[in-house]
Design an enzyme around this catalytic site. Structure first.
Site, PDB file in Angstrom:
ATOM      1  N   HIS A  77      21.467 -39.396  -1.022  1.00 29.10           N
ATOM      2  CA  HIS A  77      20.197 -39.794  -0.406  1.00 29.10           C
ATOM      3  C   HIS A  77      20.332 -39.822   1.111  1.00 29.10           C
ATOM      4  O   HIS A  77      21.393 -40.120   1.662  1.00 29.10           O
ATOM      5  CB  HIS A  77      19.726 -41.162  -0.924  1.00 29.10           C
ATOM      6  CG  HIS A  77      20.622 -42.322  -0.559  1.00 29.10           C
ATOM      7  ND1 HIS A  77      20.431 -43.072   0.573  1.00 29.10           N
ATOM      8  CD2 HIS A  77      21.681 -42.860  -1.191  1.00 29.10           C
ATOM      9  CE1 HIS A  77      21.338 -44.035   0.632  1.00 29.10           C
ATOM     10  NE2 HIS A  77      22.125 -43.926  -0.419  1.00 29.10           N
ATOM     11  N   ASP A  79      17.669 -41.436   2.852  1.00 27.36           N
ATOM     12  CA  ASP A  79      16.926 -42.603   3.318  1.00 27.36           C
ATOM     13  C   ASP A  79      17.905 -43.750   3.580  1.00 27.36           C
ATOM     14  O   ASP A  79      18.986 -43.815   2.990  1.00 27.36           O
ATOM     15  CB  ASP A  79      15.840 -43.014   2.333  1.00 27.36           C
ATOM     16  CG  ASP A  79      16.388 -43.459   0.985  1.00 27.36           C
ATOM     17  OD1 ASP A  79      17.269 -42.753   0.436  1.00 27.36           O
ATOM     18  OD2 ASP A  79      15.949 -44.507   0.464  1.00 27.36           O
ATOM     19  N   ASP A 110      26.368 -45.234   4.519  1.00 29.18           N
ATOM     20  CA  ASP A 110      25.566 -45.194   3.290  1.00 29.18           C
ATOM     21  C   ASP A 110      24.252 -44.461   3.545  1.00 29.18           C
ATOM     22  O   ASP A 110      23.276 -45.075   3.924  1.00 29.18           O
ATOM     23  CB  ASP A 110      25.309 -46.623   2.818  1.00 29.18           C
ATOM     24  CG  ASP A 110      24.573 -46.699   1.503  1.00 29.18           C
ATOM     25  OD1 ASP A 110      24.533 -45.687   0.779  1.00 29.18           O
ATOM     26  OD2 ASP A 110      24.032 -47.774   1.185  1.00 29.18           O
ATOM     27  N   GLU A 143      16.286 -43.716  -2.426  1.00 29.03           N
ATOM     28  CA  GLU A 143      17.322 -44.460  -3.147  1.00 29.03           C
ATOM     29  C   GLU A 143      17.346 -45.925  -2.734  1.00 29.03           C
ATOM     30  O   GLU A 143      17.567 -46.807  -3.560  1.00 29.03           O
ATOM     31  CB  GLU A 143      18.696 -43.823  -2.895  1.00 29.03           C
ATOM     32  CG  GLU A 143      19.777 -44.258  -3.881  1.00 29.03           C
ATOM     33  CD  GLU A 143      20.514 -45.528  -3.489  1.00 29.03           C
ATOM     34  OE1 GLU A 143      21.251 -46.075  -4.331  1.00 29.03           O
ATOM     35  OE2 GLU A 143      20.356 -45.985  -2.335  1.00 29.03           O
ATOM     36  N   GLU A 144      17.095 -46.166  -1.455  1.00 28.03           N
ATOM     37  CA  GLU A 144      17.118 -47.546  -0.961  1.00 28.03           C
ATOM     38  C   GLU A 144      15.814 -48.284  -1.239  1.00 28.03           C
ATOM     39  O   GLU A 144      15.728 -49.483  -1.007  1.00 28.03           O
ATOM     40  CB  GLU A 144      17.383 -47.548   0.554  1.00 28.03           C
ATOM     41  CG  GLU A 144      18.692 -46.909   0.985  1.00 28.03           C
ATOM     42  CD  GLU A 144      19.917 -47.725   0.603  1.00 28.03           C
ATOM     43  OE1 GLU A 144      19.765 -48.736  -0.103  1.00 28.03           O
ATOM     44  OE2 GLU A 144      21.021 -47.334   1.006  1.00 28.03           O
ATOM     45  N   GLU A 172      28.048 -41.505  -3.045  1.00 28.16           N
ATOM     46  CA  GLU A 172      27.958 -42.883  -2.527  1.00 28.16           C
ATOM     47  C   GLU A 172      29.332 -43.377  -2.061  1.00 28.16           C
ATOM     48  O   GLU A 172      30.374 -42.955  -2.592  1.00 28.16           O
ATOM     49  CB  GLU A 172      27.450 -43.823  -3.621  1.00 28.16           C
ATOM     50  CG  GLU A 172      25.978 -43.672  -3.956  1.00 28.16           C
ATOM     51  CD  GLU A 172      25.067 -44.379  -2.976  1.00 28.16           C
ATOM     52  OE1 GLU A 172      25.566 -44.937  -1.971  1.00 28.16           O
ATOM     53  OE2 GLU A 172      23.848 -44.371  -3.207  1.00 28.16           O
ATOM     54  N   HIS A 361      24.915 -51.024   5.368  1.00 32.86           N
ATOM     55  CA  HIS A 361      23.804 -51.967   5.531  1.00 32.86           C
ATOM     56  C   HIS A 361      24.071 -53.017   6.608  1.00 32.86           C
ATOM     57  O   HIS A 361      23.243 -53.905   6.810  1.00 32.86           O
ATOM     58  CB  HIS A 361      23.456 -52.672   4.204  1.00 32.86           C
ATOM     59  CG  HIS A 361      22.898 -51.763   3.160  1.00 32.86           C
ATOM     60  ND1 HIS A 361      22.124 -52.225   2.117  1.00 32.86           N
ATOM     61  CD2 HIS A 361      22.993 -50.431   2.976  1.00 32.86           C
ATOM     62  CE1 HIS A 361      21.776 -51.220   1.335  1.00 32.86           C
ATOM     63  NE2 HIS A 361      22.299 -50.105   1.847  1.00 32.86           N
TER      64      HIS A 361
END
Length: 388
Positions: A77, A79, A110, A143-144, A172, A361
């Site tokens: 991903h 996003d 990520d 995905e997030e 991931e 994050h």
């Protein structure tokens, strides 16, 4: 944004990752990330198609013919979660700066570096040794977020279009501390339940004239947490149940409220299913309601079932490639939260391998430059070994 490398040269995954980080693709914004990847993939012979649904942007790219007997897939991903307080960052969250041996920015860990690494590996591989088969990249922008119109939309489209992956690797971050130490061969399921208790309001000095919803919720939660859900299974740790919130909105200390809510989160292994846990929670609510006279209504959402890709040829191929490139034999794990592998597992065997995930994050999210290059090398070896 930097220009893409010379189409005839090997793709630098660090440069590509930096360009991706500079795309402000906070869910559900595409931010230019998928367009950038399409510009990198198409000149190498990948047939690219946007699979957008309900405002979510996704990219499907295939090298090789449709319906090839062997097809290796990558999933990831572009996003990212919001950066939060940008003033707390030491470098701009969407600057994509390369400094002190790191790539800095939101999504560097990520998982834009993972996407860049497998895109770079796939491009170099098909140019150098065109395989007898297909290489597919399924990249989502959701995905997030709710994860309803991302990888799920791509897989729905693939089914209808007759496209298929024989196996899939999700990029991931999987390594806790050291690059190469862990491969995810499954994930626990996840369930969220919110219980709404409806009683009768009253004065706290006369509790017999009220029906206290908080007492009922406390009873229910105590019963749910009294015993472990299980002791674990062959490939999974014990399931967990965590109380995440209890709310009444009641500011009057001498009033028994009429209504209260509580929520729990369950991460469950392969000894349970979303259906079996839902039935268990519903039975518990009915029993406490009958005993207390307080109506308790559960609202239950299962965001993913547990799954396992059993150790076998595909898992061994991935583990052997990691060991060859890093000198580390990776542990086979099912720990952590959910990922889009929970959707891919219904399509084909799937495993996950990527960077060390310590900064994902966080403020000052970053990825080590050396790791990004080594990750590309691992993915390239996996492709060569798969098609050998």
């Amino acid at each position: 944004m930097n220009d893409l490398p010379d189409p005839a040269a090997a793709v630098d995954p660090v440069r590509l990752a930096a360009d991706l980080v500079r795309c402000p693709s906070v869910t559900p914004r595409e931010g230019g990330a998928l367009a950038l990847l399409e510009r990198a993939l198409a000149p190498a012979g990948f047939e690219c198609r946007r699979i957008d649904r309900n405002g979510t942007c996704n990219l499907f790219a295939r090298w090789g013919r449709k319906g090839a007997p062997r097809s290796f897939g990558f999933n990831g991903h572009t996003d990212v979660v919001p950066p939060g307080d940008e003033g707390a960052w030491s470098r701009p969250p969407f600057g994509g700066e390369i400094a002190d041996g790191w790539l800095w920015g939101r999504g560097a860990c990520d998982m834009k570096s993972g996407v860049a690494a497998f895109a770079a590996a796939a491009i170099d591989f098909v140019r150098a040794t065109p395989p007898d088969g297909a290489v597919i990249l399924a990249i989502t922008g959701d995905e997030e977020g709710p994860a309803q119109d991302g990888t799920v939309a791509i897989l729905d489209w693939m089914r209808d279009a007759g496209e298929a992956m024989s196996v899939c690797l999700v990029g991931e971050p999987t390594c806790p501390d050291t690059f190469g130490e862990m491969v995810k061969i499954g994930r626990r399921g996840s369930l969220v339940a919110t219980f709404t208790a409806e009683g009768v309001q009253g004065h706290s000095a006369y509790p017999h004239r009220a029906r206290n919803p908080l007492h009922a919720l406390v009873t229910l939660l105590a019963e749910l947490t009294a015993e472990p859900l299980d002791a674990g299974s062959a490939h999974f740790e014990p399931s967990t149940l965590a109380i995440t919130t209890i709310d009444t909105g009641n500011r009057a200390m001498n009033v028994i409220p009429a209504r209260a809510t509580a929520s729990i989160n369950i991460r469950f292994n392969d000894l349970h299913s979303g259906q079996s846990l839902t039935a268990r929670l519903q039975d518990a609510c009915r029993a406490v309601s009958a005993a207390t006279g307080v109506g308790i209504t559960p609202e239950i959402h299962v965001s993913g079932e547990s799954f396992l890709t059993p150790p076998g040829p595909f898992v061994e191929l991935v583990a052997a490639a990691i060991e060859a490139e890093t000198g580390i034999r990776p542990a086979l794990s099912t720990s952590g939260g959910t990922s889009d592998a929970r959707f891919v597992k219904d399509h084909c065997p799937v495993v996950e391998f990527g960077l060390v995930g310590q900064t994902m994050h966080q403020v000052d999210e970053r990825a080590e430059i050396d790791q990004i290059r080594r990750l590309k090398a691992v993915y390239g070896r996996i492709l060569r070994d798969y098609f050998a």
